[in-house]
Write a protein that holds these residues in place. Sequence first.
Motif: not given
Length: 149
Positions: A106-113, A117-125, A129-135
């Motif tokens: 998930l972090i790498q997806r945002w980095l690829d866009h 890095k800090e923003q990608a980690e924040l967005r992913a986590r 990741l919240v949505n993924a855990k919910r599923v």
Amino acid sequence: GFHFDNDRLIADGNLDIKGAPETFDLDGFKRLIVDLKQRKTNIFPSFDRAADCVIPQGGIVPDDARILLFEGNYLLFDEAGWASLAQHWDASLWLDVPEEELEKRLIQRWLDHGMPKEQAELRARGNDLVNAKRVMNNALPSTWVITNI
């Protein structure tokens, strides 16, 4: 292609959770599934991640298509509205990815866009990741499970 547009997400106060189940046009997706299976349409919306918007007629199912494959986080989601999707699937596949690996991807997806890095980690986590855990915690059984991917 079933994300609500950003104007609606802003109006609903949901822009910061874009990608959560509440930010999708579930009713529109259900109508499309039925219409595709009944061959009432062969056009579907797609999502342009770079432009961050839905392309209303972004894709076309070929007239000779005999198998329809749907991919998405919420297709086996056992919450109100979403759970009824499972009745439309002849078979289903669950990709069982360890949480640590999922977080990296998930972090790498945002980095690829091009996200820093800090923003990608924040967005992913903070959202993805919240949505993924919910599923993962509320998933219906699937026909097949693939592990170690």
